[in-house]
Design an enzyme around this catalytic site. Sequence first.
Site, mmCIF file in Angstrom:
data_model
loop_
_atom_site.group_PDB
_atom_site.id
_atom_site.type_symbol
_atom_site.label_atom_id
_atom_site.label_comp_id
_atom_site.label_asym_id
_atom_site.label_seq_id
_atom_site.Cartn_x
_atom_site.Cartn_y
_atom_site.Cartn_z
ATOM 1 N N ASP A 1 0.848 -1.153 0.055
ATOM 2 C CA ASP A 1 0.082 0.166 -0.062
ATOM 3 C C ASP A 1 1.033 1.417 -0.118
ATOM 4 O OD1 ASP A 1 -3.053 0.903 0.573
ATOM 5 O OD2 ASP A 1 -1.825 1.952 2.083
ATOM 6 N N HIS B 1 -6.990 -6.382 -1.028
ATOM 7 C CA HIS B 1 -6.086 -5.584 -0.925
ATOM 8 C C HIS B 1 -5.049 -5.828 -0.011
ATOM 9 C CE1 HIS B 1 -4.163 -1.734 -0.835
ATOM 10 N NE2 HIS B 1 -4.519 -1.575 0.342
#
Length: 307
Positions: A107, A283
């Site tokens: 991320d 994610h």
Amino acid sequence: MTSTTTFPEPTLVAVNGVELEVFEAGPRDGRAIVLCHGWPELAFSWRHQVPALAAAGYHVIVPNQRGYGNSSRPAGVTDYDLVHLAGDLVGLLDHYGHENATFAGHDWGAMIVWGLALLHPDRVDKVINLSVPYPERGEKPWVEFIEDMLGSDFYYVHFNRHPGVADALFAANTARFLGNLFRTDMPPAEMLELARIDGPGGEPLMSDSELAVFVAAFEKSGFTGGINWYRNADRNWHRLADVDPVIKKPALMIYGARDVVPRARNLTAYVPDVEVVDLDCGHWIQQEKPAETTRAILEWLDRRNAT
């Protein structure tokens, strides 16, 4: 859901004008690997990878980066730009006596690792990034570009256009927000709505005791430090204007097939020596598919270290 994962005890390390809370494992004379978390995460996000990397002989260095956990939280927004965040990682190498290291990021951690490889290529041996591919620097600053694509209500834009609003909302609803966010499929609701609603769908990503680590940390630190990373996106875009955009280091890019973050369309143009791995997850790759992520990292490192 239960967890038997243990995590190293932290040390506060002074680097680059701040103190970072650092978790360390493995032999100090081993090859260094630095694991960089994203938002809103912690070093603890790498809990599944640390034991295996240490057992493989790596010196594993996992910081709570500035703004997170018990690390310093400077007041100035620009104290969280790429130059400062990359400088913190260089400072960790200096502190532990490593000339260079493999850097792994997820991320926003991936964004910082890509930037580190551009600003300090001599300190980067290899790059491993999860979810967020190399950010191509287009003609428009990144916040403006995202606003054109996704609108002014998109959380990335909102953080920049309405400073303090999301910070306060998340801080007032920390357990709800993080419990809604950390799920196997990223909820379809807008980011700020996750602090207001219950039951967004998807399976919880972690056990209650693991989630409690994140909740306790953010109840103490708040969210402003991490959100300030977003508030420097355009500053970072300007900072990289005169930097060679090609990363000349070996790289591993790990995507989640169900991640909401789009894949790079032109990755090899900027990262020519890259290998891509796809995992069937959302994610939160290294937490949702811990064994598969660890295996992909170790197998890739074994191949690249043998050449």
